[in-house]
Scaffold this active site. Structure first.
Site, PDB file in Angstrom:
ATOM      1  N   GLY A 115      54.754  37.979  41.222  1.00 35.44           N
ATOM      2  CA  GLY A 115      55.203  38.421  39.899  1.00 35.44           C
ATOM      3  C   GLY A 115      55.350  39.935  39.791  1.00 35.44           C
ATOM      4  O   GLY A 115      55.733  40.442  38.728  1.00 35.44           O
ATOM      5  N   GLU A 121      46.726  44.154  38.846  1.00 36.79           N
ATOM      6  CA  GLU A 121      45.833  43.062  39.247  1.00 36.79           C
ATOM      7  C   GLU A 121      44.729  43.605  40.164  1.00 36.79           C
ATOM      8  O   GLU A 121      43.558  43.256  40.013  1.00 36.79           O
ATOM      9  CB  GLU A 121      46.633  41.963  39.950  1.00 36.79           C
ATOM     10  CG  GLU A 121      47.521  41.187  38.976  1.00 36.79           C
ATOM     11  CD  GLU A 121      48.505  40.236  39.644  1.00 36.79           C
ATOM     12  OE1 GLU A 121      49.017  39.374  38.947  1.00 36.79           O
ATOM     13  OE2 GLU A 121      48.772  40.370  40.850  1.00 36.79           O
ATOM     14  N   LYS A 139      48.359  26.650  47.307  1.00 29.70           N
ATOM     15  CA  LYS A 139      47.962  28.033  47.589  1.00 29.70           C
ATOM     16  C   LYS A 139      47.092  28.183  48.844  1.00 29.70           C
ATOM     17  O   LYS A 139      46.920  29.272  49.364  1.00 29.70           O
ATOM     18  CB  LYS A 139      47.215  28.634  46.380  1.00 29.70           C
ATOM     19  CG  LYS A 139      47.946  28.518  45.066  1.00 29.70           C
ATOM     20  CD  LYS A 139      49.253  29.276  45.074  1.00 29.70           C
ATOM     21  CE  LYS A 139      50.120  29.100  43.858  1.00 29.70           C
ATOM     22  NZ  LYS A 139      49.648  29.683  42.636  1.00 29.70           N
TER      23      LYS A 139
END
Ligand code: 5RP
Length: 236
Positions: A115, A121, A139
């Site tokens: 993203g 983050e 994942k």
């Protein structure tokens, strides 16, 4: 008095959410951890968004006092829509943080940044005593780099200098991330470019090596973060 624009009120998550059923179940588990008075770091991406929605429901139902530190504009806007007060790292440190990831290896090393929000983050993950990384079955990887490149945010005018330095780290390929919905490259919230760098082998020093290149702002590689715990919800 609350002031929320019509556009924000009507906003919906832009793209179809993959593995939505698993992500929704993880969201409920993580939202259940929130305690009254906490400041919570909120990652970006669809898993974080669904978790934020579950948190907003709990906040409303139990009249909890909570604040969020968002890692992107997209998540800030979701907070505005859901009525969750937002703060910053300049005012508060998070009690804990939740986030998604693109790849999670068995030692909880991560690739993030699909993203494009990896700078904030990483800032949040480094500032939190505890971080839950929420993973659906897609994942899990044995080895980082199996499916995703390492995203590297760079200052625009350093493009060729950084490209040259990155090529010394023996990548399989380096691509400039192009925008959808706009001509030209993706521009991050910090006004930078993103290089997606494919590696066959991710060595334990790679995160530091990438970061040491002048012009690199941050990468989406997270190696050996002892505060990170992966939480998985397998398909039913
Ligand atoms: C955004 C991220 C996301 O956490 C990651 O891409 C996972 O996204 P999703 O929850 O939509 O699967 O790192 O920069």
């Amino acid at each position: 008095m609350r002031s929320t624009s019509d556009i924000v009120r009507k906003m919906v998550w832009g793209s179809e959410i993959s593995h939505k059923e698993e992500k929704t179940r993880i969201a409920a588990v993580i939202a259940a951890k929130a305690k009254n008075g906490e400041v919570i770091g909120v990652g970006s991406g669809s898993t974080s968004y669904l978790t934020l929605c579950a948190l907003a429901e709990r906040r409303q139902r139990e009249q909890l006092s909570l604040m969020a530190i968002p890692t992107s504009l997209e998540i800030s806007m979701a907070c505005w829509q859901l009525g969750i007060p937002v703060t910053t790292l300049n005012e508060y440190l998070p009690d804990w943080t939740f986030d998604g990831a693109d790849e999670i290896d068995p030692r909880c090393n991560l690739i993030k940044g699909r993203g494009g929000a990896m700078f904030k983050e990483k800032l949040l993950i480094r500032s939190s005593p505890k971080v839950y990384i929420l993973g659906d079955s897609s994942k899990r990887v044995e080895r980082l780099g199996e499916r995703f490149p390492v995203p590297v945010e760079i200052v625009p005018f350093t493009l060729s200098v950084v490209e040259r330095s990155l090529s010394h780290l023996a990548p399989q390929g380096i691509e400039l991330r192009m925008a959808e919905g706009k001509d030209g490259p993706v521009i991050t919230e910090n006004g930078n470019l993103i290089l997606d760098v494919w590696f066959d082998q991710i060595t334990s020093d790679l995160e530091k090596e990438i970061k040491s290149i002048t012009g690199v702002v941050e990468s989406g590689l997270f190696l050996d973060y002892t505060n990170v715990e992966a939480v998985y919800m397998e398909p039913k």
